[in-house]
Design a protein around this motif. Structure first.
Motif, PDB file in Angstrom:
ATOM      1  N   GLY A  30     130.758  67.974  36.424  1.00  0.00           N
ATOM      2  CA  GLY A  30     129.840  67.890  35.298  1.00  0.00           C
ATOM      3  C   GLY A  30     130.585  67.744  33.985  1.00  0.00           C
ATOM      4  O   GLY A  30     130.246  66.902  33.155  1.00  0.00           O
ATOM      5  N   TYR A  31     131.622  68.540  33.842  1.00  0.00           N
ATOM      6  CA  TYR A  31     132.425  68.478  32.626  1.00  0.00           C
ATOM      7  C   TYR A  31     133.085  67.106  32.472  1.00  0.00           C
ATOM      8  O   TYR A  31     133.029  66.484  31.413  1.00  0.00           O
ATOM      9  N   LEU A  32     133.690  66.631  33.532  1.00  0.00           N
ATOM     10  CA  LEU A  32     134.359  65.329  33.475  1.00  0.00           C
ATOM     11  C   LEU A  32     133.375  64.196  33.229  1.00  0.00           C
ATOM     12  O   LEU A  32     133.685  63.242  32.504  1.00  0.00           O
ATOM     13  N   LEU A  33     132.190  64.314  33.790  1.00  0.00           N
ATOM     14  CA  LEU A  33     131.179  63.283  33.551  1.00  0.00           C
ATOM     15  C   LEU A  33     130.768  63.282  32.085  1.00  0.00           C
ATOM     16  O   LEU A  33     130.603  62.223  31.479  1.00  0.00           O
ATOM     17  N   ARG A  34     130.633  64.452  31.502  1.00  0.00           N
ATOM     18  CA  ARG A  34     130.266  64.514  30.084  1.00  0.00           C
ATOM     19  C   ARG A  34     131.335  63.870  29.223  1.00  0.00           C
ATOM     20  O   ARG A  34     131.050  63.018  28.381  1.00  0.00           O
ATOM     21  N   ARG A  35     132.600  64.218  29.478  1.00  0.00           N
ATOM     22  CA  ARG A  35     133.688  63.638  28.683  1.00  0.00           C
ATOM     23  C   ARG A  35     133.789  62.129  28.864  1.00  0.00           C
ATOM     24  O   ARG A  35     133.944  61.375  27.916  1.00  0.00           O
ATOM     25  N   ALA A  36     133.712  61.696  30.115  1.00  0.00           N
ATOM     26  CA  ALA A  36     133.827  60.257  30.383  1.00  0.00           C
ATOM     27  C   ALA A  36     132.663  59.506  29.738  1.00  0.00           C
ATOM     28  O   ALA A  36     132.843  58.421  29.176  1.00  0.00           O
ATOM     29  N   HIS A  37     131.487  60.097  29.805  1.00  0.00           N
ATOM     30  CA  HIS A  37     130.321  59.456  29.204  1.00  0.00           C
ATOM     31  C   HIS A  37     130.468  59.380  27.686  1.00  0.00           C
ATOM     32  O   HIS A  37     130.114  58.361  27.071  1.00  0.00           O
ATOM     33  N   GLN A  38     131.003  60.420  27.093  1.00  0.00           N
ATOM     34  CA  GLN A  38     131.271  60.399  25.652  1.00  0.00           C
ATOM     35  C   GLN A  38     132.184  59.241  25.289  1.00  0.00           C
ATOM     36  O   GLN A  38     131.912  58.483  24.364  1.00  0.00           O
ATOM     37  N   ARG A  39     133.280  59.119  26.032  1.00  0.00           N
ATOM     38  CA  ARG A  39     134.223  58.059  25.698  1.00  0.00           C
ATOM     39  C   ARG A  39     133.596  56.687  25.909  1.00  0.00           C
ATOM     40  O   ARG A  39     133.746  55.785  25.090  1.00  0.00           O
ATOM     41  N   ALA A  40     132.856  56.513  27.003  1.00  0.00           N
ATOM     42  CA  ALA A  40     132.211  55.235  27.260  1.00  0.00           C
ATOM     43  C   ALA A  40     131.240  54.884  26.131  1.00  0.00           C
ATOM     44  O   ALA A  40     131.191  53.733  25.683  1.00  0.00           O
ATOM     45  N   SER A  41     130.502  55.865  25.637  1.00  0.00           N
ATOM     46  CA  SER A  41     129.556  55.612  24.554  1.00  0.00           C
ATOM     47  C   SER A  41     130.279  55.210  23.282  1.00  0.00           C
ATOM     48  O   SER A  41     129.846  54.301  22.562  1.00  0.00           O
ATOM     49  N   ALA A  42     131.403  55.869  23.011  1.00  0.00           N
ATOM     50  CA  ALA A  42     132.175  55.548  21.818  1.00  0.00           C
ATOM     51  C   ALA A  42     132.695  54.113  21.893  1.00  0.00           C
ATOM     52  O   ALA A  42     132.627  53.365  20.918  1.00  0.00           O
ATOM     53  N   ILE A  43     133.201  53.723  23.064  1.00  0.00           N
ATOM     54  CA  ILE A  43     133.691  52.362  23.238  1.00  0.00           C
ATOM     55  C   ILE A  43     132.557  51.362  23.080  1.00  0.00           C
ATOM     56  O   ILE A  43     132.694  50.337  22.413  1.00  0.00           O
ATOM     57  N   PHE A  44     131.414  51.685  23.678  1.00  0.00           N
ATOM     58  CA  PHE A  44     130.243  50.819  23.545  1.00  0.00           C
ATOM     59  C   PHE A  44     129.929  50.577  22.077  1.00  0.00           C
ATOM     60  O   PHE A  44     129.751  49.441  21.639  1.00  0.00           O
ATOM     61  N   GLN A  45     129.884  51.658  21.352  1.00  0.00           N
ATOM     62  CA  GLN A  45     129.447  51.574  19.957  1.00  0.00           C
ATOM     63  C   GLN A  45     130.323  50.638  19.127  1.00  0.00           C
ATOM     64  O   GLN A  45     129.812  49.889  18.303  1.00  0.00           O
ATOM     65  N   VAL A  46     131.633  50.664  19.371  1.00  0.00           N
ATOM     66  CA  VAL A  46     132.505  49.817  18.552  1.00  0.00           C
ATOM     67  C   VAL A  46     132.690  48.421  19.136  1.00  0.00           C
ATOM     68  O   VAL A  46     133.128  47.516  18.436  1.00  0.00           O
ATOM     69  N   SER A  47     132.354  48.227  20.419  1.00  0.00           N
ATOM     70  CA  SER A  47     132.674  46.947  21.063  1.00  0.00           C
ATOM     71  C   SER A  47     131.485  46.056  21.356  1.00  0.00           C
ATOM     72  O   SER A  47     131.656  44.866  21.638  1.00  0.00           O
ATOM     73  N   ILE A  48     130.269  46.589  21.301  1.00  0.00           N
ATOM     74  CA  ILE A  48     129.129  45.785  21.738  1.00  0.00           C
ATOM     75  C   ILE A  48     128.751  44.722  20.707  1.00  0.00           C
ATOM     76  O   ILE A  48     128.095  43.724  21.029  1.00  0.00           O
ATOM     77  N   GLY A  49     129.181  44.914  19.457  1.00  0.00           N
ATOM     78  CA  GLY A  49     128.952  43.859  18.481  1.00  0.00           C
ATOM     79  C   GLY A  49     127.821  44.121  17.502  1.00  0.00           C
ATOM     80  O   GLY A  49     127.556  43.307  16.620  1.00  0.00           O
ATOM     81  N   ASP A  50     127.118  45.240  17.664  1.00  0.00           N
ATOM     82  CA  ASP A  50     126.077  45.628  16.719  1.00  0.00           C
ATOM     83  C   ASP A  50     126.032  47.146  16.662  1.00  0.00           C
ATOM     84  O   ASP A  50     125.547  47.793  17.589  1.00  0.00           O
ATOM     85  N   PRO A  51     126.527  47.728  15.571  1.00  0.00           N
ATOM     86  CA  PRO A  51     126.656  49.179  15.498  1.00  0.00           C
ATOM     87  C   PRO A  51     125.324  49.918  15.536  1.00  0.00           C
ATOM     88  O   PRO A  51     125.284  51.126  15.748  1.00  0.00           O
ATOM     89  N   ASN A  52     124.211  49.187  15.376  1.00  0.00           N
ATOM     90  CA  ASN A  52     122.918  49.860  15.359  1.00  0.00           C
ATOM     91  C   ASN A  52     122.266  49.945  16.734  1.00  0.00           C
ATOM     92  O   ASN A  52     121.205  50.533  16.876  1.00  0.00           O
ATOM     93  N   ILE A  53     122.901  49.316  17.719  1.00  0.00           N
ATOM     94  CA  ILE A  53     122.337  49.331  19.063  1.00  0.00           C
ATOM     95  C   ILE A  53     123.052  50.388  19.905  1.00  0.00           C
ATOM     96  O   ILE A  53     124.275  50.397  19.983  1.00  0.00           O
ATOM     97  N   THR A  54     122.284  51.268  20.513  1.00  0.00           N
ATOM     98  CA  THR A  54     122.847  52.325  21.357  1.00  0.00           C
ATOM     99  C   THR A  54     122.844  51.875  22.819  1.00  0.00           C
ATOM    100  O   THR A  54     122.156  50.914  23.174  1.00  0.00           O
ATOM    101  N   PRO A  55     123.602  52.563  23.661  1.00  0.00           N
ATOM    102  CA  PRO A  55     123.640  52.192  25.076  1.00  0.00           C
ATOM    103  C   PRO A  55     122.263  52.158  25.732  1.00  0.00           C
ATOM    104  O   PRO A  55     121.963  51.219  26.490  1.00  0.00           O
ATOM    105  N   THR A  56     121.422  53.137  25.455  1.00  0.00           N
ATOM    106  CA  THR A  56     120.100  53.143  26.091  1.00  0.00           C
ATOM    107  C   THR A  56     119.232  51.998  25.571  1.00  0.00           C
ATOM    108  O   THR A  56     118.488  51.388  26.331  1.00  0.00           O
ATOM    109  N   GLN A  57     119.332  51.724  24.278  1.00  0.00           N
ATOM    110  CA  GLN A  57     118.582  50.597  23.732  1.00  0.00           C
ATOM    111  C   GLN A  57     119.052  49.306  24.385  1.00  0.00           C
ATOM    112  O   GLN A  57     118.243  48.438  24.750  1.00  0.00           O
TER     113      GLN A  57
END
Lengths: 157, 157
Positions: A30-57
């Motif tokens: 559970g702990y590792l999933l939380r950390r990994a998910h945090q990092r994945a979200s951070a990467i998404f935010q800077v790499s997807i090309g639109d800072p206003n779009i979240t992973p769930t959106q």
DNA sequence: GTGGCATCGTGCGTACACGAACGATATGGG
DNA sequence: CCCATATCGTTCGTGTACGCACGATGCCAC
């Protein structure tokens, strides 16, 4: 009580049970999933090309792009979101003019959702960066490990 | 363009290059991490033995149990939480009388956190169920796969 | 057909998660 | 000694995430 825990570990070690390590929070799934998910979200935010779009959106938009028209509840099931969570996501997407809705003519309980022209344009743009996000997230692993991780994750999800 | 992608797969299959599949949201790491994390949290909630304790609160309590006394920021770094997030978690734990705080005598910027007696009693109770939570979360995998997953997760986190 | 039960969307309350800005304090270089 | 810079904790705003309760609608068995 401190020594109680320690003793328990000692016992299982002595009994050579299947390597029961001391309990470390950093080694729990559970702990590792939380950390990994945090990092994945951070990467998404800077790499997807639109800072206003979240992973769930993003996953909602991608699904709407696949299916053309979906009820809110069904979309939620497809992307793994609670209906209450879905409500907020859809509201924000509608406020930004990316998603449109109309009552389902065949079932008055349902609202049918679809992408607007803006929404379609945006998804198509974001989809170009999608693979790079995953690549960056997995870059510490080789190809075989990457496949294995995806397999293991889909089996525990 | 569809056929373009399809052709690429054919090629890579034939050339046995690293299998570039069509882009499916369900196969992306970020998506799988979110789903897996959701399930792990749900299992935690029903299995840890106290429905009012969340995963993040739990890891904070466990860390405080290891270190006796920690500043808020340092605790946050140890459990992987933003200082703003940490603030809320600590506030709730203090409100419930599980955590106590005092100003750091050596550094007026810091607040030192520690478990109360109630907090200690609770952690010791929860730690009994901790292994069962991880076991349940991983139950679809065999021992080797479980180890592998933990390893891969810690490497991408 | 109608009454019981399920489904759909909404609203409320609580809890993570994080960026940004802020004031107070600490520290090291000049 | 003092100033630039960094750290610490707080606050605000936004966005997931979910349980629960609610009202409206649909559906099926009787």
């Amino acid at each position: 009580m401190r020594s109680n825990v320690a003793k328990k570990q000692q016992e299982s070690k002595a009994a050579s049970s299947p390597t029961s390590r001391p309990y470390r929070i950093e080694e729990q799934v559970g702990y590792l999933l939380r950390r990994a998910h945090q990092r994945a979200s951070a990467i998404f935010q800077v790499s997807i090309g639109d800072p206003n779009i979240t992973p769930t959106q993003y996953s909602s938009l991608v699904k709407l792009n696949e299916y053309t028209e979906l009820s809110q509840n069904l979309l939620g099931r497809l992307v793994g979101m609670d209906k209450a969570t879905m409500q907020g996501v859809v509201r924000r997407l509608k406020e930004r003019g990316l998603v449109d809705s109309r009552p389902d003519p065949g079932d008055a309980r349902r609202t049918l959702l679809s992408l607007t022209t803006d929404g379609q344009r945006l998804v198509n743009k974001l989809l170009i960066n999608g693979p790079a996000v995953s690549r960056e997230t997995l870059k510490a692993l080789n190809a075989q490990e990457q496949r294995q991780l995806l397999d293991l994750l889909s089996r525990i999800a």
